[in-house]
Design an enzyme around this catalytic site. Structure first.
Site, PDB file in Angstrom:
ATOM      1  N   HIS A 109       0.865  -1.184   0.000  1.00 47.43           N
ATOM      2  CA  HIS A 109       0.000   0.000   0.000  1.00 47.43           C
ATOM      3  C   HIS A 109       0.896   1.226   0.000  1.00 47.43           C
ATOM      4  O   HIS A 109       2.120   1.115   0.137  1.00 47.43           O
ATOM      5  CB  HIS A 109      -0.943  -0.007   1.204  1.00 47.43           C
ATOM      6  CG  HIS A 109      -0.243   0.031   2.533  1.00 47.43           C
ATOM      7  ND1 HIS A 109       0.500  -1.009   3.032  1.00 47.43           N
ATOM      8  CD2 HIS A 109      -0.175   1.016   3.473  1.00 47.43           C
ATOM      9  CE1 HIS A 109       0.987  -0.687   4.207  1.00 47.43           C
ATOM     10  NE2 HIS A 109       0.599   0.539   4.501  1.00 47.43           N
ATOM     11  N   HIS A 122       1.418   3.874   2.016  1.00 46.22           N
ATOM     12  CA  HIS A 122       1.935   4.619   3.165  1.00 46.22           C
ATOM     13  C   HIS A 122       3.417   4.897   2.946  1.00 46.22           C
ATOM     14  O   HIS A 122       4.146   4.058   2.409  1.00 46.22           O
ATOM     15  CB  HIS A 122       1.743   3.812   4.460  1.00 46.22           C
ATOM     16  CG  HIS A 122       0.482   4.153   5.194  1.00 46.22           C
ATOM     17  ND1 HIS A 122      -0.189   3.244   5.984  1.00 46.22           N
ATOM     18  CD2 HIS A 122      -0.222   5.326   5.277  1.00 46.22           C
ATOM     19  CE1 HIS A 122      -1.266   3.840   6.506  1.00 46.22           C
ATOM     20  NE2 HIS A 122      -1.297   5.096   6.097  1.00 46.22           N
ATOM     21  N   ASP A 131       6.063   4.879   4.725  1.00 50.88           N
ATOM     22  CA  ASP A 131       7.106   3.983   5.236  1.00 50.88           C
ATOM     23  C   ASP A 131       7.188   2.675   4.443  1.00 50.88           C
ATOM     24  O   ASP A 131       7.997   1.803   4.771  1.00 50.88           O
ATOM     25  CB  ASP A 131       6.890   3.683   6.733  1.00 50.88           C
ATOM     26  CG  ASP A 131       5.483   3.227   7.059  1.00 50.88           C
ATOM     27  OD1 ASP A 131       4.519   3.809   6.523  1.00 50.88           O
ATOM     28  OD2 ASP A 131       5.332   2.277   7.841  1.00 50.88           O
ATOM     29  N   HIS A 132       6.387   2.552   3.401  1.00 52.16           N
ATOM     30  CA  HIS A 132       6.447   1.371   2.531  1.00 52.16           C
ATOM     31  C   HIS A 132       6.981   1.710   1.142  1.00 52.16           C
ATOM     32  O   HIS A 132       7.259   0.802   0.351  1.00 52.16           O
ATOM     33  CB  HIS A 132       5.062   0.725   2.413  1.00 52.16           C
ATOM     34  CG  HIS A 132       4.581   0.138   3.706  1.00 52.16           C
ATOM     35  ND1 HIS A 132       4.479  -1.213   3.931  1.00 52.16           N
ATOM     36  CD2 HIS A 132       4.214   0.744   4.872  1.00 52.16           C
ATOM     37  CE1 HIS A 132       4.054  -1.427   5.164  1.00 52.16           C
ATOM     38  NE2 HIS A 132       3.891  -0.250   5.758  1.00 52.16           N
ATOM     39  N   HIS A 150      -6.707  -2.739   6.044  1.00 44.88           N
ATOM     40  CA  HIS A 150      -5.797  -1.730   6.610  1.00 44.88           C
ATOM     41  C   HIS A 150      -6.490  -0.364   6.536  1.00 44.88           C
ATOM     42  O   HIS A 150      -5.899   0.622   6.130  1.00 44.88           O
ATOM     43  CB  HIS A 150      -4.467  -1.740   5.836  1.00 44.88           C
ATOM     44  CG  HIS A 150      -3.421  -0.836   6.417  1.00 44.88           C
ATOM     45  ND1 HIS A 150      -3.345  -0.500   7.748  1.00 44.88           N
ATOM     46  CD2 HIS A 150      -2.382  -0.179   5.829  1.00 44.88           C
ATOM     47  CE1 HIS A 150      -2.318   0.308   7.950  1.00 44.88           C
ATOM     48  NE2 HIS A 150      -1.719   0.533   6.789  1.00 44.88           N
TER      49      HIS A 150
HETATM   50 ZN   LIG Z   1       0.288   1.243   6.505  1.00 50.17          ZN
END
Ligand SMILES: [Zn+2]
Length: 246
Positions: free
Chosen positions: A120, A122, A124-125, A212
């Site tokens: 996804h 976000h 931090d990904h 999520h």
């Molecule tokens: Zn996330």
């Protein structure tokens, strides 16, 4: 006199044994009970595996955690990233900030990177995607890097490609197009839906929807290779889809 000497020697020996026991016990406690100790052990184990701890003819799945933190700063840890090697290829599942550094410092073969799968969007990904692109390009990756993820990944990849277009130009000018072919520095995005998203040299990657909220869509991935499998769950809070996938 001699007896007193023997007694003193005995006391010294006992004290030494106790000191060694305390040191060993303390070391064990540090390695097993503290985050720093666990990181140290994991690093040593991963280093042993990646530097040839397994036989060269090993042909199975290898999973390496190149990032285990989230968006908040965590000392000594990069943001989310799972690296999988299968055969002669490297695949990534998410690429958070700092994960490309971890991968390179532990000797992952970034030149064999075939694709990054994104669970996804976000930060931090995805924040480390471009650094993996750069590292693998410089290391000699032979094809453009594919980045596969839910709808919206095409905007993320287009943004990275645009943000670093000037940087790529400088690097091609510096090293020459023979060493750094310009077309291999531009990432390709692929929007995926649940189901089999890659079938490649015996490797199968299957995406499945995870919970999520409010992030939608968010995916997990099941990876199958030569009778072995691994599951990446993203940041899901739901267990059911993970259990089914596993
Ligand atoms: Zn996330």
């Amino acid at each position: 006199m001699r007896e007193r000497g023997m007694a003193r020697l005995g006391t010294l020996v006992l004290a030494s044994v106790v000191a060694v026991a305390v040191l060993v016990g303390g070391g064990y406690w540090f390695l097993v009970r503290t985050a720093a100790g666990q990181d140290f052990l994991l690093g040593r184990m991963a280093g042993a595996v990646l530097s040839g701890g397994l036989p060269s003819e090993f042909d199975g799945l290898r999973v390496f955690m190149c990032g285990t933190s989230g968006p908040l700063a965590a000392p000594g840890r990069a943001q989310t990233c799972v690296a999988v090697t299968a055969g002669d290829s490297l695949y990534l599942f998410d690429a958070g900030e700092g994960s490309a550094d971890v991968a390179q410092l532990h000797g992952l073969p970034t030149e064999t990177l075939r694709a990054i799968f994104v669970t996804h969007m976000h930060s931090d990904h995805i924040a480390g995607i471009n650094n993996f692109n750069l590292a693998s390009w410089v290391q000699g990756r032979p094809a453009p890097l594919k980045v596969m993820g839910p709808a919206g990944i095409e905007r993320v990849v287009a943004g990275f490609n645009e943000a670093f277009a000037i940087d790529r130009g400088y690097r091609v000018a510096h090293h020459g197009n023979d060493f750094l072919p310009a077309e291999l520095g531009v990432m390709h995005a692929e929007v995926i839906a649940p189901g089999v998203v890659l079938q490649d040299d015996g490797l199968r990657v299957t995406a499945f929807a995870v919970d999520h909220g409010p992030v939608k869509p968010a995916y997990g991935f099941r990876i199958d290779y030569r009778g072995r499998s691994a599951v990446v769950g993203g940041d899901t809070i739901g267990r059911e889809s993970l259990t089914v996938a596993a």
